[in-house]
Design a protein around this motif. Structure first.
Motif, PDB file in Angstrom:
ATOM      1  N   MET A   1       0.839  -1.168   0.000  1.00  0.00           N
ATOM      2  CA  MET A   1       0.000   0.000   0.000  1.00  0.00           C
ATOM      3  C   MET A   1       0.885   1.233   0.000  1.00  0.00           C
ATOM      4  SD  MET A   1      -3.095  -0.946   2.500  1.00  0.00           S
ATOM      5  CE  MET A   1      -4.033  -2.381   2.145  1.00  0.00           C
ATOM      6  N   ALA A   2       0.538   2.187  -0.750  1.00  0.00           N
ATOM      7  CA  ALA A   2       1.358   3.377  -0.904  1.00  0.00           C
ATOM      8  C   ALA A   2       1.306   4.255   0.332  1.00  0.00           C
ATOM      9  CB  ALA A   2       0.884   4.174  -2.117  1.00  0.00           C
ATOM     10  N   GLU A   3       2.424   4.891   0.611  1.00  0.00           N
ATOM     11  CA  GLU A   3       2.505   5.827   1.716  1.00  0.00           C
ATOM     12  C   GLU A   3       2.229   7.218   1.179  1.00  0.00           C
ATOM     13  OE1 GLU A   3       5.837   7.457   4.816  1.00  0.00           O
ATOM     14  OE2 GLU A   3       5.937   5.382   4.179  1.00  0.00           O
ATOM     15  N   ALA A   4       1.089   7.772   1.519  1.00  0.00           N
ATOM     16  CA  ALA A   4       0.718   9.103   1.050  1.00  0.00           C
ATOM     17  C   ALA A   4       1.244  10.140   2.018  1.00  0.00           C
ATOM     18  CB  ALA A   4      -0.797   9.216   0.943  1.00  0.00           C
ATOM     19  N   ASP A   5       1.966  11.125   1.502  1.00  0.00           N
ATOM     20  CA  ASP A   5       2.432  12.214   2.332  1.00  0.00           C
ATOM     21  C   ASP A   5       2.771  13.385   1.440  1.00  0.00           C
ATOM     22  OD1 ASP A   5       3.252  13.714   4.497  1.00  0.00           O
ATOM     23  OD2 ASP A   5       5.234  12.810   4.583  1.00  0.00           O
ATOM     24  N   HIS A   6       2.571  14.541   1.973  1.00  0.00           N
ATOM     25  CA  HIS A   6       2.859  15.763   1.234  1.00  0.00           C
ATOM     26  C   HIS A   6       3.910  16.579   1.973  1.00  0.00           C
ATOM     27  CE1 HIS A   6      -0.490  14.641  -1.247  1.00  0.00           C
ATOM     28  NE2 HIS A   6      -1.220  14.507  -0.167  1.00  0.00           N
ATOM     29  N   GLY A   7       4.808  15.922   2.700  1.00  0.00           N
ATOM     30  CA  GLY A   7       5.873  16.596   3.399  1.00  0.00           C
ATOM     31  C   GLY A   7       5.553  16.950   4.838  1.00  0.00           C
ATOM     32  N   ASP A   8       4.286  17.119   5.169  1.00  0.00           N
ATOM     33  CA  ASP A   8       3.920  17.553   6.508  1.00  0.00           C
ATOM     34  C   ASP A   8       3.211  16.468   7.313  1.00  0.00           C
ATOM     35  OD1 ASP A   8       1.508  17.432   5.219  1.00  0.00           O
ATOM     36  OD2 ASP A   8       0.897  19.479   5.690  1.00  0.00           O
ATOM     37  N   GLY A   9       3.074  15.288   6.767  1.00  0.00           N
ATOM     38  CA  GLY A   9       2.363  14.218   7.465  1.00  0.00           C
ATOM     39  C   GLY A   9       0.866  14.272   7.275  1.00  0.00           C
ATOM     40  N   GLY A  10       0.356  15.320   6.611  1.00  0.00           N
ATOM     41  CA  GLY A  10      -1.083  15.476   6.425  1.00  0.00           C
ATOM     42  C   GLY A  10      -1.710  14.342   5.646  1.00  0.00           C
ATOM     43  N   GLY A  11      -1.008  13.848   4.634  1.00  0.00           N
ATOM     44  CA  GLY A  11      -1.521  12.721   3.856  1.00  0.00           C
ATOM     45  C   GLY A  11      -1.651  11.470   4.707  1.00  0.00           C
ATOM     46  N   VAL A  12      -0.689  11.265   5.569  1.00  0.00           N
ATOM     47  CA  VAL A  12      -0.734  10.111   6.468  1.00  0.00           C
ATOM     48  C   VAL A  12      -1.869  10.278   7.469  1.00  0.00           C
ATOM     49  CG1 VAL A  12       0.517   8.853   8.268  1.00  0.00           C
ATOM     50  CG2 VAL A  12       1.686   9.513   6.177  1.00  0.00           C
ATOM     51  N   ARG A  13      -2.049  11.481   7.988  1.00  0.00           N
ATOM     52  CA  ARG A  13      -3.132  11.711   8.953  1.00  0.00           C
ATOM     53  C   ARG A  13      -4.496  11.473   8.315  1.00  0.00           C
ATOM     54  NH1 ARG A  13       0.426  15.534  11.623  1.00  0.00           N
ATOM     55  NH2 ARG A  13       0.695  14.694  13.719  1.00  0.00           N
ATOM     56  N   GLN A  14      -4.671  11.962   7.101  1.00  0.00           N
ATOM     57  CA  GLN A  14      -5.949  11.757   6.421  1.00  0.00           C
ATOM     58  C   GLN A  14      -6.171  10.273   6.137  1.00  0.00           C
ATOM     59  OE1 GLN A  14      -6.367  13.783   2.678  1.00  0.00           O
ATOM     60  NE2 GLN A  14      -8.570  13.500   2.653  1.00  0.00           N
ATOM     61  N   ALA A  15      -5.142   9.586   5.683  1.00  0.00           N
ATOM     62  CA  ALA A  15      -5.257   8.151   5.428  1.00  0.00           C
ATOM     63  C   ALA A  15      -5.554   7.403   6.719  1.00  0.00           C
ATOM     64  CB  ALA A  15      -3.976   7.622   4.780  1.00  0.00           C
ATOM     65  N   THR A  16      -4.950   7.837   7.821  1.00  0.00           N
ATOM     66  CA  THR A  16      -5.186   7.198   9.117  1.00  0.00           C
ATOM     67  C   THR A  16      -6.658   7.270   9.479  1.00  0.00           C
ATOM     68  OG1 THR A  16      -2.958   7.754   9.869  1.00  0.00           O
ATOM     69  CG2 THR A  16      -4.582   7.216  11.574  1.00  0.00           C
ATOM     70  N   GLU A  17      -7.255   8.441   9.312  1.00  0.00           N
ATOM     71  CA  GLU A  17      -8.680   8.601   9.614  1.00  0.00           C
ATOM     72  C   GLU A  17      -9.528   7.620   8.808  1.00  0.00           C
ATOM     73  OE1 GLU A  17      -9.809  12.640   8.883  1.00  0.00           O
ATOM     74  OE2 GLU A  17      -8.392  13.424  10.352  1.00  0.00           O
ATOM     75  N   VAL A  18      -9.235   7.518   7.533  1.00  0.00           N
ATOM     76  CA  VAL A  18     -10.019   6.651   6.649  1.00  0.00           C
ATOM     77  C   VAL A  18      -9.804   5.181   7.007  1.00  0.00           C
ATOM     78  CG1 VAL A  18     -10.313   5.897   4.249  1.00  0.00           C
ATOM     79  CG2 VAL A  18     -10.075   8.326   4.777  1.00  0.00           C
ATOM     80  N   VAL A  19      -8.560   4.789   7.200  1.00  0.00           N
ATOM     81  CA  VAL A  19      -8.247   3.388   7.496  1.00  0.00           C
ATOM     82  C   VAL A  19      -8.842   2.965   8.837  1.00  0.00           C
ATOM     83  CG1 VAL A  19      -6.352   1.788   8.019  1.00  0.00           C
ATOM     84  CG2 VAL A  19      -6.194   3.304   6.029  1.00  0.00           C
ATOM     85  N   VAL A  20      -8.600   3.742   9.873  1.00  0.00           N
ATOM     86  CA  VAL A  20      -9.039   3.366  11.221  1.00  0.00           C
ATOM     87  C   VAL A  20     -10.566   3.373  11.322  1.00  0.00           C
ATOM     88  CG1 VAL A  20      -8.982   4.048  13.653  1.00  0.00           C
ATOM     89  CG2 VAL A  20      -6.885   4.044  12.302  1.00  0.00           C
ATOM     90  N   ASN A  21     -11.198   4.401  10.788  1.00  0.00           N
ATOM     91  CA  ASN A  21     -12.661   4.423  10.825  1.00  0.00           C
ATOM     92  C   ASN A  21     -13.250   3.345   9.919  1.00  0.00           C
ATOM     93  OD1 ASN A  21     -13.782   6.605  12.627  1.00  0.00           O
ATOM     94  ND2 ASN A  21     -12.162   7.710  11.558  1.00  0.00           N
ATOM     95  N   GLY A  22     -12.560   2.997   8.857  1.00  0.00           N
ATOM     96  CA  GLY A  22     -13.008   1.897   8.006  1.00  0.00           C
ATOM     97  C   GLY A  22     -13.032   0.575   8.759  1.00  0.00           C
ATOM     98  N   VAL A  23     -12.007   0.327   9.570  1.00  0.00           N
ATOM     99  CA  VAL A  23     -11.989  -0.888  10.397  1.00  0.00           C
ATOM    100  C   VAL A  23     -13.133  -0.823  11.406  1.00  0.00           C
ATOM    101  CG1 VAL A  23     -10.695  -2.208  12.126  1.00  0.00           C
ATOM    102  CG2 VAL A  23      -9.511  -1.307  10.102  1.00  0.00           C
ATOM    103  N   ALA A  24     -13.302   0.319  12.048  1.00  0.00           N
ATOM    104  CA  ALA A  24     -14.341   0.463  13.073  1.00  0.00           C
ATOM    105  C   ALA A  24     -15.734   0.227  12.507  1.00  0.00           C
ATOM    106  CB  ALA A  24     -14.267   1.844  13.713  1.00  0.00           C
ATOM    107  N   GLN A  25     -15.934   0.566  11.227  1.00  0.00           N
ATOM    108  CA  GLN A  25     -17.252   0.415  10.603  1.00  0.00           C
ATOM    109  C   GLN A  25     -17.389  -0.877   9.803  1.00  0.00           C
ATOM    110  OE1 GLN A  25     -18.447   4.142   8.651  1.00  0.00           O
ATOM    111  NE2 GLN A  25     -17.030   5.176  10.032  1.00  0.00           N
ATOM    112  N   GLY A  26     -16.388  -1.749   9.877  1.00  0.00           N
ATOM    113  CA  GLY A  26     -16.468  -3.022   9.176  1.00  0.00           C
ATOM    114  C   GLY A  26     -16.287  -2.915   7.671  1.00  0.00           C
ATOM    115  N   LEU A  27     -15.730  -1.800   7.199  1.00  0.00           N
ATOM    116  CA  LEU A  27     -15.501  -1.609   5.767  1.00  0.00           C
ATOM    117  C   LEU A  27     -14.121  -2.100   5.337  1.00  0.00           C
ATOM    118  CD1 LEU A  27     -16.883   2.035   5.485  1.00  0.00           C
ATOM    119  CD2 LEU A  27     -18.047  -0.097   4.846  1.00  0.00           C
ATOM    120  N   ARG A  28     -13.275  -2.365   6.298  1.00  0.00           N
ATOM    121  CA  ARG A  28     -11.891  -2.767   6.037  1.00  0.00           C
ATOM    122  C   ARG A  28     -11.491  -3.756   7.138  1.00  0.00           C
ATOM    123  NH1 ARG A  28      -8.240   0.086   3.338  1.00  0.00           N
ATOM    124  NH2 ARG A  28      -9.572   1.926   3.331  1.00  0.00           N
ATOM    125  N   SER A  29     -10.669  -4.712   6.792  1.00  0.00           N
ATOM    126  CA  SER A  29     -10.224  -5.672   7.804  1.00  0.00           C
ATOM    127  C   SER A  29      -9.046  -5.110   8.597  1.00  0.00           C
ATOM    128  CB  SER A  29      -9.812  -6.992   7.154  1.00  0.00           C
ATOM    129  OG  SER A  29      -8.559  -6.848   6.494  1.00  0.00           O
TER     130      SER A  29
END
Length: 143
Positions: A1-29
């Motif tokens: 899986m690609a590491e998204a970042d725009h130099g400030d960690g913002g891409g990683v933070r946004q991806a974290t929100e999507v990934v973690v909430n996806g697990v919490a909602q059963g959309l991702r393992s």
């Protein structure tokens, strides 16, 4: 899986929100989330651990959430991250654990957050939730 970042960690933070909430909602393992996390640099893993611990704090995890989350995580209950999250109150600082504990810490934190978030979606947010992260679309490839 690609590491998204725009130099400030913002891409990683946004991806974290999507990934973690996806697990919490059963959309991702959890295993898919761990694969994403494992592909991050050590510095970004620490950022993710800080962020997910913050999500857990915001979800007001309980000792019962901690115990249930540890069971779901597949991590031994005696592992440092499992012990930390089950204390009352929970101990944070998962990003300061040795790097070889980071994947276990991520598994525990995401699993505990998923338990607490599900509880909150059924109580505080039931029927009148305005949180956009509680209505995620199906996951896109690459996250």
């Amino acid at each position: 899986m690609a590491e998204a970042d725009h130099g400030d960690g913002g891409g990683v933070r946004q991806a974290t929100e999507v990934v973690v909430n996806g697990v919490a909602q059963g959309l991702r393992s959890l295993d898919d989330a761990v694969a994403w996390f494992s592909g991050l640099s050590p510095a970004h893993r620490e950022t993710v651990l800080r962020d997910v611990a913050g999500y857990a704090m915001q979800a007001h995890i309980t000792p019962a959430d901690g115990r249930e989350g540890v069971l779901r995580s597949g991590v031994k209950p005696t592992a440092n991250p499992a012990v930390m999250v089950c204390l009352d109150p929970p101990r944070y600082g998962f990003h300061r654990l040795p790097p070889d504990e980071h994947v276990r810490a991520f598994r525990v934190l995401v699993s505990v957050f998923a338990v607490a978030d599900a509880r909150r979606r059924e109580t505080y947010c039931k029927g009148a939730c305005g949180h956009p992260w509680h209505r995620l679309p199906a996951p896109a490839e690459g996250l």
